[in-house]
Design a protein around this motif. Structure first.
Motif, short mmCIF file in Angstrom:
data_model
loop_
_atom_site.label_atom_id
_atom_site.label_comp_id
_atom_site.label_asym_id
_atom_site.label_seq_id
_atom_site.Cartn_x
_atom_site.Cartn_y
_atom_site.Cartn_z
N ILE A 4 0.84 -1.21 0.00
CA ILE A 4 0.00 0.00 0.00
C ILE A 4 0.87 1.25 0.00
CG2 ILE A 4 -1.67 1.33 1.34
CD1 ILE A 4 -2.84 -1.32 2.32
N HIS A 5 1.88 1.27 0.89
CA HIS A 5 2.77 2.43 0.94
C HIS A 5 3.50 2.61 -0.39
CE1 HIS A 5 3.16 2.58 5.63
NE2 HIS A 5 2.01 3.02 5.18
N ARG A 6 3.95 1.50 -0.97
CA ARG A 6 4.65 1.60 -2.25
C ARG A 6 3.72 2.15 -3.33
NH1 ARG A 6 9.42 0.19 -3.86
NH2 ARG A 6 9.87 -0.19 -6.06
N SER A 7 2.47 1.74 -3.29
CA SER A 7 1.51 2.24 -4.28
C SER A 7 1.30 3.74 -4.12
CB SER A 7 0.17 1.51 -4.12
OG SER A 7 0.31 0.12 -4.37
N ILE A 8 1.27 4.21 -2.87
CA ILE A 8 1.10 5.65 -2.63
C ILE A 8 2.28 6.42 -3.21
CG2 ILE A 8 1.03 7.43 -0.83
CD1 ILE A 8 -0.54 5.39 0.89
N TRP A 9 3.50 5.92 -2.95
CA TRP A 9 4.68 6.62 -3.47
C TRP A 9 4.71 6.58 -5.00
CZ3 TRP A 9 6.71 10.01 -0.60
CH2 TRP A 9 6.80 9.84 0.79
N LEU A 10 4.28 5.48 -5.57
CA LEU A 10 4.25 5.41 -7.04
C LEU A 10 3.24 6.40 -7.61
CD1 LEU A 10 4.50 1.55 -7.65
CD2 LEU A 10 6.25 3.27 -8.10
N VAL A 11 2.11 6.56 -6.95
CA VAL A 11 1.12 7.55 -7.39
C VAL A 11 1.71 8.97 -7.29
CG1 VAL A 11 -1.10 8.63 -6.84
CG2 VAL A 11 -0.89 6.13 -6.89
N LEU A 12 2.42 9.23 -6.20
CA LEU A 12 3.07 10.54 -6.05
C LEU A 12 4.14 10.75 -7.12
CD1 LEU A 12 3.46 10.76 -2.15
CD2 LEU A 12 2.00 12.18 -3.60
N GLY A 13 4.91 9.69 -7.41
CA GLY A 13 5.90 9.80 -8.47
C GLY A 13 5.26 10.07 -9.81
#
Length: 585
Positions: A4-13
Motif C-alpha cells: 500500500i505504501h509503495r503504491s502511494i509513493w508510485l502515485v506521487l511519483g
C-alpha cells in the motif's frame, strides 16, 4: 515498504512526472501557481520518505500537511496576492510565511544536511535584523511584513527565477535521466566504454572515465555517478591489482566531471541559462571543449600512473561482444539523438525536446537488450523510474528553494552589492587576485553545500565583481561553476572521494591525494578559460577555439606527467613549469 505504501509513493511519483510534463505542454501557467505546486509535490519525498527516526516521521507528516496547505493556498489565491505587491496584510499571512520558510529549511536539512539551511537561516536573520548592525554591512531595514511577503507571496524569494528553473527545466531533465537509467542505458554506457578502452594500458581505469562521462552527462551528480558506475568499475580495477586508492580516485574524479559534461550537465547548467540569458545550446557549446579537456587530463593522468604501476587492460573474457555493445548503446543513443535533433534541427526549447526524449525513453522500457517483453521486469522498470523521478525532483527542489531564500535576501537587503565591493577592494581592482579570492570562496562554500547551491550563492555575490573587472558574463559564471565542483575531490569535505573510498575499504585521505593529482584539470582549466578566452567560443570562432584546446591540452599533459610520473625532480619541474607557461601564455 509494504504494497500500500509503495503504491502511494508510485502515485506521487506519477503525479510529479505528469505535473511537470503537463506544464510544458499546457502553455503559460502563472508562476504563483506552478512554483508552489512544485514545492507541494516535493514535500512528501523530502520530509516523510527521508525521515530517519520516528520523531522526524511525525514532524514530517505535520510539516508536509502544513506545506501542502500553504502552497495550495498561495496557488489558489495567486491573483489576489499579486495585488499585494509582496506585503502581508494580516497575522494569518505572517504566520503562513514563517511556516513556509521553516518548512523549506527543514526540507533542505533532511535532503542535504545542515550547512545550506544554516546559511539561509543567517540570511533570514540578516534580512529581519540587519538594520541593527552598525557600519558598512548594516542596512536601513524594511518592515517585517514586506520582507516576509517578498520571500513568500511574491516572485522575489521562494518563488523567484531560481525556482522557475527547477520547475520548468531541471525537473524535466531529472525525469529524463530517471527513465533513461531505469532501462538498459547504464549497461550501454559500460559496454561502449569497455569496447572503446578496455584493451588499452590502464584500460579498466579508462573504462571508468568514459562510462562516468556518459552516465554523468545525464545524472549531473558525482555521488550518484560513483555509486552506479563504481559498482562495476571498482571491483574490476581491484581484481586486476590496481592500488585501491588509485582505483577509488579514478572513479571519484571521473564521476565529478559529469556535472560539466554536455549534453545535460547538472542542474547548475540550467540555472546558468536563467542567470546569464545565454540559451542552453550556447551553454553547451561553451562547455564542451573544457569538459573534453577535463577528461583528457584524467586520461593522461592514468597514462602517467601507468609508469608507476602495472595497470592492465580488461581480460578478453570480460570485454563485451560487438552485438551487446551495439544493442545496449541504442538504449541511450536513440533518446539522446531525439533530444539533440529536437533542439538543434527543429529548434525546440530544451525542455520541450526533453519531453520528446522522455516519451522515447518510456517506450524503450518495454523491452530489454534481448528484445523480450517481460511484464514483471517492465513493471519494475517503471516503478524504479517513477520512484527516482520523485526523489530526485524533490532533492533538487529542496536545494533550490533553500538557495532562493539566500538569493532573495541578497536582493532585498543589498548585501550582494556590499560583498561585491569587498571583493573589488580586496583585489585592488585587479583580475587575477579577484579570481583567486572568488576561487577560494567557491572552494570553501562548495565543501558545505551541493555544487549547484555553491555556484548560485558564489556567482550572486562574486559574479558582478568579476564582470566589473572585465570578464564576459559567461566566463565569470563558468569559472565560478567549475570551482564550486572542487569540493567533490578536495579535502577536508570531498563527497565523491568518501563514497569511492568506502566502496573499496580504503583510507579516504589516500584516495583524495590520488584524486587531486588525477583531477588537476579541475583546478587549472577554469584558470585556462580566463587566460584563453577562445576556449569557450566554439560557435563564433571555431578555429581559435580548437587551437586553444590543443594548447591547453598540451599544457595539462605536461603538468599531469610532471605531478604524477616517476621522473627525476629536474624533469618533473621542467614539465610543470613548461606546462604552466603554455597554459597561461
Amino acid at each position: 515498504m509494504n504494497r500500500i505504501h509503495r503504491s502511494i509513493w508510485l502515485v506521487l511519483g506519477l503525479a510529479t512526472v505528469l505535473f511537470h510534463l503537463g506544464l510544458i505542454f499546457s502553455g503559460l501557467v502563472p508562476n504563483l501557481v506552478s512554483r508552489p505546486l512544485h514545492m507541494a509535490l516535493a514535500l512528501p519525498w523530502a520530509l516523510i520518505l527521508m525521515a530517519r527516526n520516528p520523531l522526524e516521521k511525525v514532524t514530517g507528516y505535520v510539516l508536509t500537511a502544513f506545506g501542502v496547505f500553504a502552497a495550495g493556498w498561495i496557488a489558489w489565491n495567486h491573483a489576489a496576492l499579486g495585488d499585494q505587491y509582496g506585503y502581508l496584510i494580516d497575522d494569518f499571512q505572517v504566520y503562513l510565511a514563517l511556516g513556509l520558510l521553516i518548512t523549506v529549511l527543514e526540507m533542505a536539512r533532511r535532503a542535504i544536511g545542515w550547512p545550506l539551511p544554516l546559511v539561509a537561516l543567517i540570511a533570514l536573520a540578516y534580512g529581519m535584523f540587519g538594520q541593527h548592525i552598525p557600519g558598512e554591512f548594516g542596512y536601513s531595514g524594511v518592515p517585517l511584513e514586506s520582507f516576509l511577503g517578498t520571500m513568500t507571496i511574491a516572485e522575489g524569494g521562494l518563488w523567484g527565477k531560481l525556482t522557475g528553473v527547477s520547475v520548468g527545466v531541471v525537473a524535466i531533465f531529472v525525469i529524463f535521466g530517471a527513465f533513461l537509467n531505469a532501462g538498459e542505458a547504464g549497461a550501454g554506457f559500460m559496454n561502449v566504454a569497455a569496447a572503446a578502452a578496455g584493451k588499452l594500458k590502464g584500460g579498466t581505469a579508462k573504462v571508468s572515465v568514459i562510462s562516468s562521462a556518459l552516465f554523468g552527462s545525464i545524472s549531473g551528480s558525482a555521488s550518484a555517478n560513483v555509486a552506479s558506475t563504481g559498482a562495476i568499475t571498482l571491483p574490476a580495477m581491484t581484481k586486476l591489482g590496481y592500488p585501491r586508492a588509485f582505483a577509488a580516485a579514478v572513479e571519484a574524479v571521473a564521476s565529478s566531471g559529469g556535472q560539466i559534461m554536455p549534453p545535460l550537465m547538472g542542474a547548475g547548467a540550467f540555472v546558468m541559462v536563467e542567470l546569464t540569458g545565454v540559451p542552453y545550446t550556447g551553454i553547451m557549446a561553451a562547455a564542451i571543449l573544457p569538459a573534453f579537456l577535463y577528461f583528457f587530463a584524467v586520461w593522461m593522468g592514468i597514462n602517467a600512473f601507468a609508469r608507476r604501476y602495472d595497470l592492465k587492460g580488461l581480460a578478453p573474457e570480460d570485454q563485451p561482444d560487438t552485438r551487446s555493445v551495439i544493442i545496449t548503446s541504442l538504449f541511450f543513443l536513440v533518446p539522446f539523438t531525439v533530444l539533440l535533433w529536437a533542439m538543434f534541427v527543429l529548434g525546440y526549447t530544451p525542455q520541450y525536446a526533453a519531453c520528446l526524449s522522455i516519451m522515447v525513453a518510456v517506450a524503450l522500457l518495454l523491452i530489454d537488450k534481448n528484445f523480450k517483453l517481460d511484464l514483471r521486469k517492465i513493471g519494475a522498470r517503471y516503478e524504479q523510474a517513477l520512484m527516482n523521478s520523485g526523489k530526485q525532483v524533490a532533492m533538487i527542489a529542496s536545494i533550490i528553494l533553500c538557495a532562493s531564500i539566500i538569493i532573495g535576501t541578497l536582493g532585498v537587503t543589498g548585501l550582494g552589492v556590499k560583498i561585491t565591493s569587498l571583493i573589488l577592494s580586496g583585489s585592488g581592482g585587479m583580475l587575477w587576485p579577484a579570481l583567486l579570492l572568488t576561487a577560494l570562496a567557491c572552494m570553501v562554500l562548495g565543501m558545505e553545500v551541493p555544487t549547484t547551491a555553491a555556484y548560485v550563492i558564489c556567482v550572486s555575490v562574486a559574479g558582478p565583481a568579476l564582470i566589473d573587472i572585465g570578464l564576459e558574463p559567461l566566463q565569470a559564471h563558468l569559472f565560478v561553476f567549475w570551482f564550486a565542483l572542487l569540493s567533490t575531490i578536495t579535502p577536508p569535505v570531498c563527497g565523491a572521494v568518501f563514497i569511492a573510498a568506502g566502496m573499496v575499504n580504503e583510507n579516504w585521505l589516500k584516495v583524495a591525494l590520488f584524486a587531486m593529482a588525477l583531477g588537476i584539470g579541475l583546478y587549472l582549466i577554469p584558470l585556462g578559460m580566463i587566460a584563453n578566452p577562445t576556449l569557450i567560443t566554439l560557435v563564433s570562432s571555431p578555429a581559435w577555439s580548437l587551437l586553444a584546446t590543443v594548447k591547453v591540452g598540451l599544457a595539462l599533459s605536461a603538468i599531469s606527467y610532471g605531478v604524477i610520473a616517476p621522473f627525476s625532480p629536474l624533469i618533473r619541474g621542467g614539465l610543470i613549469g613548461g606546462g604552466g607557461v603554455l597554459l597561461f601564455i
